[in-house]
Write a protein that holds these residues in place. Structure first.
Motif, PDB file in Angstrom:
ATOM      1  N   VAL A  14       0.852  -1.189   0.000  1.00  0.00           N
ATOM      2  CA  VAL A  14       0.000   0.000   0.000  1.00  0.00           C
ATOM      3  C   VAL A  14       0.891   1.244   0.000  1.00  0.00           C
ATOM      4  CG1 VAL A  14      -1.841   1.236   1.194  1.00  0.00           C
ATOM      5  CG2 VAL A  14      -1.769  -1.269   1.274  1.00  0.00           C
ATOM      6  N   PRO A  15       0.939   1.985  -1.118  1.00  0.00           N
ATOM      7  CA  PRO A  15       1.708   3.233  -1.142  1.00  0.00           C
ATOM      8  C   PRO A  15       0.927   4.364  -0.474  1.00  0.00           C
ATOM      9  CG  PRO A  15       0.728   2.824  -3.291  1.00  0.00           C
ATOM     10  CD  PRO A  15       0.362   1.640  -2.428  1.00  0.00           C
ATOM     11  N   LEU A  16       1.622   5.232   0.232  1.00  0.00           N
ATOM     12  CA  LEU A  16       0.982   6.311   0.988  1.00  0.00           C
ATOM     13  C   LEU A  16       1.680   7.628   0.680  1.00  0.00           C
ATOM     14  CD1 LEU A  16       0.947   4.335   4.336  1.00  0.00           C
ATOM     15  CD2 LEU A  16      -1.067   4.776   2.922  1.00  0.00           C
ATOM     16  N   ASP A  17       0.887   8.661   0.469  1.00  0.00           N
ATOM     17  CA  ASP A  17       1.427   9.979   0.167  1.00  0.00           C
ATOM     18  C   ASP A  17       0.955  10.970   1.230  1.00  0.00           C
ATOM     19  OD1 ASP A  17       2.587  12.173  -1.004  1.00  0.00           O
ATOM     20  OD2 ASP A  17       1.053  12.409  -2.549  1.00  0.00           O
ATOM     21  N   LYS A  18       1.791  11.184   2.237  1.00  0.00           N
ATOM     22  CA  LYS A  18       1.509  12.113   3.330  1.00  0.00           C
ATOM     23  C   LYS A  18       0.107  11.895   3.912  1.00  0.00           C
ATOM     24  CE  LYS A  18       4.624  15.639   1.440  1.00  0.00           C
ATOM     25  NZ  LYS A  18       4.777  17.029   0.980  1.00  0.00           N
ATOM     26  N   PRO A  19      -0.183  10.695   4.386  1.00  0.00           N
ATOM     27  CA  PRO A  19      -1.540  10.395   4.887  1.00  0.00           C
ATOM     28  C   PRO A  19      -1.830  11.136   6.188  1.00  0.00           C
ATOM     29  CG  PRO A  19      -0.043   8.619   5.426  1.00  0.00           C
ATOM     30  CD  PRO A  19       0.735   9.564   4.556  1.00  0.00           C
ATOM     31  N   ASP A  20      -3.100  11.457   6.394  1.00  0.00           N
ATOM     32  CA  ASP A  20      -3.545  12.075   7.641  1.00  0.00           C
ATOM     33  C   ASP A  20      -4.958  11.589   7.926  1.00  0.00           C
ATOM     34  OD1 ASP A  20      -3.679  13.599   9.930  1.00  0.00           O
ATOM     35  OD2 ASP A  20      -4.213  15.451   8.889  1.00  0.00           O
ATOM     36  N   GLY A  21      -5.070  10.510   8.670  1.00  0.00           N
ATOM     37  CA  GLY A  21      -6.363   9.925   8.978  1.00  0.00           C
ATOM     38  C   GLY A  21      -6.267   8.410   9.019  1.00  0.00           C
ATOM     39  N   TRP A  22      -7.426   7.771   9.026  1.00  0.00           N
ATOM     40  CA  TRP A  22      -7.505   6.311   9.080  1.00  0.00           C
ATOM     41  C   TRP A  22      -7.473   5.752   7.656  1.00  0.00           C
ATOM     42  CZ3 TRP A  22      -7.415   3.219  13.398  1.00  0.00           C
ATOM     43  CH2 TRP A  22      -7.477   3.879  14.617  1.00  0.00           C
ATOM     44  N   VAL A  23      -6.348   5.162   7.295  1.00  0.00           N
ATOM     45  CA  VAL A  23      -6.158   4.578   5.958  1.00  0.00           C
ATOM     46  C   VAL A  23      -6.777   3.184   5.973  1.00  0.00           C
ATOM     47  CG1 VAL A  23      -4.493   3.975   4.180  1.00  0.00           C
ATOM     48  CG2 VAL A  23      -4.014   5.883   5.735  1.00  0.00           C
TER      49      VAL A  23
END
Length: 222
Positions: free
Chosen positions: A140-149
């Protein structure tokens, strides 16, 4: 450096599976907005989702942690606490169930604005019946996440073509492949393990129906 009391060593190369499991999905194969891509629910508190939370049934351990920031911080529903790794990469969370369970989704609370370079940039999901046959399911790639992924643990479509299959496992592992800005240690503020939706019975349906002909011939009154 403190190590988890129930820490699990890194798994060896997976052997042939005892059951069919979906092939791993490489990073970038599911861009944002694509079917199967992660959905981010903003806010610090866990979102109200229809899938049942089954994480309390499992034993949780981590590869390493700083004192006071151990695996218990992943389940306390407190957005101000977090697991803080304290060892060499890769970092990982291991979730072991005492019996085989059905798992549909994972929901992971990450906050780039709060954690900066400690925020995971790519996570890999592994699962199996034990560490000897644990297999990669997806990345799972993530780009500056903020919250429940929140995302499906498996990206193999259901037979009806709607949604994705759940998997039956004893063990799940969340592997932090790398962090934003090549950070060394990582912060994860919460994890939820979600089971599949339970189909509601119709008024005329029995919760435990007869299956053999000898019993079925007497289930209706003439």
């Amino acid at each position: 450096m403190a190590s988890a009391s129930a820490a699990v060593p890194m798994p060896t190369v997976a052997v042939a599976a005892r059951r069919r499991i979906a092939q791993p999905v490489p990073s970038g194969a599911l861009p944002p907005g694509a079917e199967g891509a992660p959905v981010i629910y903003s806010g610090k508190l866990p979102p109200q989702l229809p899938w049942p939370d089954i994480g309390h049934l499992a034993k949780w351990s981590v590869s390493s942690f700083k004192f006071g920031f151990g695996p218990e911080c992943l389940q306390d529903d407190d957005p101000e606490t977090f697991w803080h790794s304290d060892g060499p990469q890769p970092h990982f969370v291991t979730i072991e169930f005492p019996r085989k369970v059905a798992v549909q989704k994972l929901s992971v609370f990450l906050s780039y604005p709060l954690d900066d370079s400690y925020t995971p940039a790519n996570i890999a999901i592994r699962a199996g019946t034990g560490l000897v046959d644990i297999q990669d399911l997806r990345i799972v790639p993530l780009d500056k996440p903020d919250g429940w992924v929140t995302f499906d643990i498996c990206v193999e479509p259901n037979e009806d073509g709607e949604g994705f299959k759940h998997i039956d496992v004893y063990i799940i592992q969340i592997l932090i492949v790398n962090n934003h800005m090549n950070g060394k240690d990582t912060h994860v503020r919460g994890v939820k393990v979600l089971g599949p939706l339970e189909r509601k019975l119709q008024a005329y349906e029995e919760p435990f129906p007869f299956v053999t002909p000898k019993f079925k011939m007497y289930e209706c009154i003439r």
